[in-house]
Scaffold this active site. Structure first.
Site, PDB file in Angstrom:
ATOM      1  N   TRP A  58      45.079 -28.001  10.064  1.00 38.37           N
ATOM      2  CA  TRP A  58      46.417 -27.526   9.691  1.00 38.37           C
ATOM      3  C   TRP A  58      46.887 -26.355  10.544  1.00 38.37           C
ATOM      4  CZ3 TRP A  58      47.480 -31.519   6.992  1.00 38.37           C
ATOM      5  CH2 TRP A  58      46.562 -32.041   6.075  1.00 38.37           C
ATOM      6  N   ARG A 113      52.987 -14.417   4.307  1.00 37.53           N
ATOM      7  CA  ARG A 113      53.671 -14.894   3.085  1.00 37.53           C
ATOM      8  C   ARG A 113      55.096 -14.345   3.010  1.00 37.53           C
ATOM      9  NH1 ARG A 113      47.840 -14.562  -0.126  1.00 37.53           N
ATOM     10  NH2 ARG A 113      47.121 -16.528   0.783  1.00 37.53           N
ATOM     11  N   PRO A 120      38.650 -28.765   7.203  1.00 36.20           N
ATOM     12  CA  PRO A 120      38.795 -29.960   6.360  1.00 36.20           C
ATOM     13  C   PRO A 120      38.304 -29.732   4.922  1.00 36.20           C
ATOM     14  CG  PRO A 120      37.989 -30.582   8.528  1.00 36.20           C
ATOM     15  CD  PRO A 120      38.040 -29.084   8.505  1.00 36.20           C
ATOM     16  N   GLU A 178      49.715 -22.139  -6.623  1.00 42.68           N
ATOM     17  CA  GLU A 178      48.636 -21.829  -7.573  1.00 42.68           C
ATOM     18  C   GLU A 178      47.847 -20.600  -7.085  1.00 42.68           C
ATOM     19  OE1 GLU A 178      49.416 -24.828  -6.367  1.00 42.68           O
ATOM     20  OE2 GLU A 178      50.085 -25.862  -8.173  1.00 42.68           O
ATOM     21  N   GLY A 236      40.185 -25.108   2.135  1.00 40.05           N
ATOM     22  CA  GLY A 236      41.633 -24.875   2.076  1.00 40.05           C
ATOM     23  C   GLY A 236      41.915 -23.642   1.238  1.00 40.05           C
ATOM     24  N   GLU A 251      50.015 -21.377   3.716  1.00 36.95           N
ATOM     25  CA  GLU A 251      49.790 -19.921   3.592  1.00 36.95           C
ATOM     26  C   GLU A 251      49.511 -19.519   2.138  1.00 36.95           C
ATOM     27  OE1 GLU A 251      51.682 -17.218   6.170  1.00 36.95           O
ATOM     28  OE2 GLU A 251      51.959 -18.713   7.750  1.00 36.95           O
ATOM     29  N   LEU A 280      42.390 -20.743  10.196  1.00 35.91           N
ATOM     30  CA  LEU A 280      41.517 -20.342   9.096  1.00 35.91           C
ATOM     31  C   LEU A 280      41.004 -21.584   8.366  1.00 35.91           C
ATOM     32  CD1 LEU A 280      40.393 -18.148   7.106  1.00 35.91           C
ATOM     33  CD2 LEU A 280      42.583 -18.270   5.903  1.00 35.91           C
TER      34      LEU A 280
END
Ligand code: COS
Length: 387
Positions: free
Chosen positions: A159, A249, A131, A373, A134, A369, A128
């Site tokens: 990632w 999660r 660069p 925040e 995020g 994941e 997903l």
């Protein structure tokens, strides 16, 4: 000490023992070396597949174990208590790509991809992030353009856990080619396989922790993906990804609890062996309070996680609950490993004891994941949503 307050069923205890024995025999002896050399051990995929750990949530009709979410998380915590790197491979595979194909895939996609994934013959990955995309995942720019019987993908994904060993990579790309793009509603999910022309693995990240779980960039250069590999609807891929991240999660929460538990177990044992001022340091309240806080936060994390898992299996909305579980458990992992290093003192700061690795492994649980925040944003948004 494990899984206190949970009242595990007989089947859950058996799976817990299986996972614990596997991790202690097949992983524990090699962890320090794999961590030092950033070595991913590919035979783990086959071994975990043979035990059913890579098809835990997949129904038996598709060659999976078909256990409930709580049972899967019990096994995942056991693996994570020994090795957080093997745990993230297991979590991503079970929670993201396989769940996405199971929920949104066609019969043909389930037979072609899900069965071998459940058996551990194909490892799954989830692509997903980019660069420049995020936390703001909907701003992704990887483009998918329909051309005859293929979607042509161009872009770079970042990632990607297990991305250089995966046989199936669930990839989000923008299907909306209009200038006034539809944001989150203009993204598709594609089942990408590494044999497609134009697919290449880029930089492998040199990480602080989770060093035996590879994290890579993937590049797509005019990569032609057959239309049969589009998952569900071409504009729904972001929604599928968000829904699947709720499962992801929960997995990261179980991984975090495993890391925290390992830190507590190591610190408790050490506090009984280490003598200062004429007695074991566990006799001092300064140490007891740290251990008590660690144990309490771990028990609270696990209770929150399993409440969310049961709610998921009852078919309830767990958007907020999965974010709460991930947030609390990952901050517990960071808290517990920090306290463990403190209890070990100088010995916690060197590689002779495991807490140094646990401290490094814990940090990423507050980042991937969805950062802490982002979890707080999701939790707060759900407060408004229920008004
Ligand atoms: N389930 C179903 N649908 C969801 C959803 C969920 N859990 N979360 C969001 N959606 C839907 C929304 O309902 C909305 O749909 P509509 O177009 O019908 O309104 C759409 O997705 C866009 O949602 P939203 O406007 O809230 O999206 P944002 O761009 O503001 O982003 C956050 C929301 C920040 C929560 C999201 O981008 C996110 O989770 N970011 C972190 C990404 C992440 O975890 N990356 C790690 C990848 S693995 S290393």
């Amino acid at each position: 000490m494990a899984n206190d307050l949970l009242h595990l069923t007989e089947e859950q205890r058996e799976i817990q023992s299986l996972a614990r024995d596997f991790a202690r025999q097949e992983i524990a002896p090699f962890i320090a070396e794999w961590d030092e050399n950033a070595h991913f051990e590919p035979t783990l995929v086959k071994k975990m597949g043979d035990l059913g750990f890579l098809g835990m949530l997949i129904p038996e009709e598709y060659d999976g174990l078909g256990v409930d979410t709580a049972t899967y998380l019990v096994a995942l915590e056991e693996i994570a208590t020994v090795d957080a790197s093997a745990a993230v491979m297991m979590s991503v595979h079970n929670s993201l790509p396989t769940e996405m194909i199971l929920r949104f895939g066609s019969d043909e996609q389930k037979n072609r991809f899900l069965r071998p994934m459940a058996r551990g013959e194909l490892l799954g990955a989830f692509a997903l992030s980019e660069p420049e995309a995020g936390s703001d995942a909907a701003s992704l720019v990887t483009q998918a353009k329909l051309d005859g019987d293929c979607w042509v993908l161009n872009g770079t994904k970042s990632w990607v856990t297990s991305g250089n060993h995966a046989g199936v990579i669930l990839t989000m790309a923008r299907t909306d080619t209009r200038e006034n793009r539809a944001g989150a509603r203009g993204i598709g999910t594609f089942i990408v396989t590494p044999d497609l022309p134009g697919f290449s693995v880029g930089k492998k990240e040199d990480k602080l922790g989770l060093r035996s779980s590879p994290t890579v960039q993937l590049t797509f250069d005019n990569m032609r993906v057959p239309v049969a590999n589009l998952l569900g609807e071409p504009a729904m891929g972001f929604i599928y990804a968000m829904q699947s991240l709720e499962n992801g999660r929960l997995g990261i929460a179980a991984q975090s609890i495993g890391i925290a538990r390992a830190a507590l177990e190591a610190a408790t044992a050490y506090a009984g062996e280490r003598n200062q001022f004429g007695s074991p340091i566990r006799d001092f309240q300064a140490i007891q309070f740290k251990l008590a806080d660690m144990a309490t936060r771990i028990a609270a994390s696990r209770t929150l996680l399993h409440a969310a898992a049961h709610a998921k299996d009852r078919g309830e909305n767990v958007k907020q609950a999965s974010s709460m579980a991930k947030l609390f458990a990952s901050e517990t992992a960071m808290f517990a490993t920090n306290q463990a290093v403190q209890i070990f003192g100088g010995y916690g700061y060197v590689k002779d004891y495991p807490v140094e690795r646990l401290f490094r492994d814990a940090k990423v649980t507050e980042i991937y994941e969805g950062t802490s925040e982002i979890q707080r944003i999701v939790i707060a948004q759900e407060l408004y949503a229920s008004d």
